[in-house]
Design a protein around this motif. Structure first.
Motif, PDB file in Angstrom:
ATOM      1  N   THR A   2      66.878 -26.586  68.982  1.00  0.00           N
ATOM      2  CA  THR A   2      66.564 -26.426  70.408  1.00  0.00           C
ATOM      3  C   THR A   2      65.863 -25.097  70.657  1.00  0.00           C
ATOM      4  N   ASN A   3      66.375 -24.058  69.998  1.00  0.00           N
ATOM      5  CA  ASN A   3      65.770 -22.737  70.173  1.00  0.00           C
ATOM      6  C   ASN A   3      64.368 -22.671  69.591  1.00  0.00           C
ATOM      7  N   ALA A   4      64.149 -23.325  68.471  1.00  0.00           N
ATOM      8  CA  ALA A   4      62.821 -23.337  67.858  1.00  0.00           C
ATOM      9  C   ALA A   4      61.836 -24.058  68.788  1.00  0.00           C
ATOM     10  N   GLN A   5      62.288 -25.176  69.365  1.00  0.00           N
ATOM     11  CA  GLN A   5      61.414 -25.913  70.281  1.00  0.00           C
ATOM     12  C   GLN A   5      61.098 -25.075  71.517  1.00  0.00           C
ATOM     13  N   ALA A   6      62.114 -24.365  72.008  1.00  0.00           N
ATOM     14  CA  ALA A   6      61.902 -23.513  73.180  1.00  0.00           C
ATOM     15  C   ALA A   6      60.899 -22.415  72.844  1.00  0.00           C
ATOM     16  N   ALA A   7      61.074 -21.806  71.656  1.00  0.00           N
ATOM     17  CA  ALA A   7      60.164 -20.724  71.243  1.00  0.00           C
ATOM     18  C   ALA A   7      58.729 -21.241  71.213  1.00  0.00           C
ATOM     19  N   LEU A   8      58.557 -22.445  70.671  1.00  0.00           N
ATOM     20  CA  LEU A   8      57.215 -23.035  70.611  1.00  0.00           C
ATOM     21  C   LEU A   8      56.622 -23.213  72.004  1.00  0.00           C
ATOM     22  N   GLU A  20      60.751 -14.277  75.864  1.00  0.00           N
ATOM     23  CA  GLU A  20      61.546 -15.496  75.662  1.00  0.00           C
ATOM     24  C   GLU A  20      61.489 -15.928  74.193  1.00  0.00           C
ATOM     25  N   VAL A  21      60.282 -15.786  73.602  1.00  0.00           N
ATOM     26  CA  VAL A  21      60.146 -16.151  72.184  1.00  0.00           C
ATOM     27  C   VAL A  21      61.070 -15.281  71.341  1.00  0.00           C
ATOM     28  N   GLU A  22      61.088 -13.998  71.664  1.00  0.00           N
ATOM     29  CA  GLU A  22      61.949 -13.085  70.911  1.00  0.00           C
ATOM     30  C   GLU A  22      63.418 -13.500  71.030  1.00  0.00           C
ATOM     31  N   GLY A  23      63.812 -13.813  72.262  1.00  0.00           N
ATOM     32  CA  GLY A  23      65.205 -14.221  72.483  1.00  0.00           C
ATOM     33  C   GLY A  23      65.555 -15.451  71.663  1.00  0.00           C
ATOM     34  N   ALA A  24      64.645 -16.441  71.671  1.00  0.00           N
ATOM     35  CA  ALA A  24      64.908 -17.684  70.939  1.00  0.00           C
ATOM     36  C   ALA A  24      64.984 -17.423  69.438  1.00  0.00           C
ATOM     37  N   LEU A  25      64.083 -16.566  68.940  1.00  0.00           N
ATOM     38  CA  LEU A  25      64.092 -16.265  67.504  1.00  0.00           C
ATOM     39  C   LEU A  25      65.390 -15.560  67.097  1.00  0.00           C
ATOM     40  N   ARG A  26      65.856 -14.688  67.969  1.00  0.00           N
ATOM     41  CA  ARG A  26      67.124 -14.008  67.665  1.00  0.00           C
ATOM     42  C   ARG A  26      68.268 -15.027  67.587  1.00  0.00           C
ATOM     43  N   GLU A  27      68.268 -15.976  68.507  1.00  0.00           N
ATOM     44  CA  GLU A  27      69.303 -17.027  68.487  1.00  0.00           C
ATOM     45  C   GLU A  27      69.235 -17.828  67.180  1.00  0.00           C
ATOM     46  N   ILE A  28      67.997 -18.135  66.776  1.00  0.00           N
ATOM     47  CA  ILE A  28      67.820 -18.908  65.536  1.00  0.00           C
ATOM     48  C   ILE A  28      68.372 -18.124  64.343  1.00  0.00           C
ATOM     49  N   ALA A  29      68.049 -16.828  64.319  1.00  0.00           N
ATOM     50  CA  ALA A  29      68.527 -16.002  63.208  1.00  0.00           C
ATOM     51  C   ALA A  29      70.056 -15.961  63.208  1.00  0.00           C
ATOM     52  N   LYS A  30      70.648 -15.850  64.398  1.00  0.00           N
ATOM     53  CA  LYS A  30      72.105 -15.769  64.499  1.00  0.00           C
ATOM     54  C   LYS A  30      72.745 -17.072  63.992  1.00  0.00           C
ATOM     55  N   ASP A  31      72.180 -18.198  64.459  1.00  0.00           N
ATOM     56  CA  ASP A  31      72.730 -19.497  64.038  1.00  0.00           C
ATOM     57  C   ASP A  31      72.551 -19.724  62.546  1.00  0.00           C
TER      58      ASP A  31
END
Ligand code: ADP
Length: 211
Positions: A2-8, A20-31
């Motif tokens: 979901t975060n990757a799609q949002a980042a895109l 927003e992209v940065e936020g999503a990437l951070r979430e992806i890294a955390k997960d």
């Protein structure tokens, strides 16, 4: 995902929103990190799983694990009782792994009951010989029970309804019990609360017939 799609989406906008992209990437890294940790824990658990088969007394398993968690139950105001079948045949199994399963069922039942207010908070561990010759162990609690929607997914990896839950406990328990040629299942109780059952084949410790 979901975060990757949002980042895109944020990136492909006419004016990309890099914050927003940065936020999503951070979430992806955390997960990603969290999944890695989960996998590592699973590996550690399964590494030991060249199962060490020996006759195991499920009554002793129930008693030992209950003794281990007794203090935690008392502290939470949950009464834990153990009801053992007499003359219970032993099962063939890996004692440590079977204890792990019972510990996990008890941990779940404690979590399910301890938050209840103004209700009886009880957990029961029961052993018995099943009609089909299997050796059974059940953990019953007076918690909120299992909704039909939950029932369908309980044993799936990563299924959790808890904040911060891993959703691995029951999935790993199921792997362990199935590796022991047994079955594990859950049932809502008529009086409310959840019941988790497992059944294992008896060890069949017959003396070899001569000849
Ligand atoms: P976790 O405890 O990390 O959530 P589990 O695989 O042990 O992972 O459990 C999965 C889910 O099954 C729990 O999040 C909860 O929704 C449900 N569950 C398990 N045990 C009980 C119980 N005794 N009463 C109610 N729900 C339960």
């Amino acid at each position: 995902v979901t975060n990757a799609q949002a980042a895109l989406r944020f990136l492909l906008r006419e004016t990309p929103d890099f914050l927003e992209v940065e936020g999503a990437l951070r979430e992806i890294a955390k997960d990603g990190k969290r999944s890695g940790e989960i996998m590592q824990r699973l590996r550690n658990l399964l590494k030991k799983s060249e199962i060490d088969l020996a006759p195991v007394d499920l009554n002793a398993v129930a008693q030992e694990v209950a003794a281990l968690v007794q203090a935690e139950f008392s502290q939470a105001g949950v009464s834990l009782t153990v009801d053992l079948a007499r003359d219970l045949p032993r099962v063939m199994g890996d004692r440590i792994q079977l204890e792990q399963v019972v510990l996990n069922l008890l941990a779940n039942s404690l979590e399910a009951t301890k938050e209840l207010t103004g209700k009886v908070r009880t957990v029961q561990v029961i052993t018995r010989k099943e009609d089909d010759g299997g050796i059974g162990l059940a953990v019953r609690d007076s918690g909120p029970g299992l909704s039909p929607a939950t029932l369908d997914h309980l044993f799936e990896p990563f299924f959790t309804t808890k904040t911060g839950g891993m959703g691995m406990g029951l999935a790993v328990s199921k792997s362990i019990i199935e590796a022991h040629h047994g079955r594990i299942w859950a049932e809502p109780q008529r009086a409310g609360g959840a019941a988790f059952h497992l059944s294992l084949p008896a060890a069949g410790e017959k003396e070899d017939e001569p000849g």
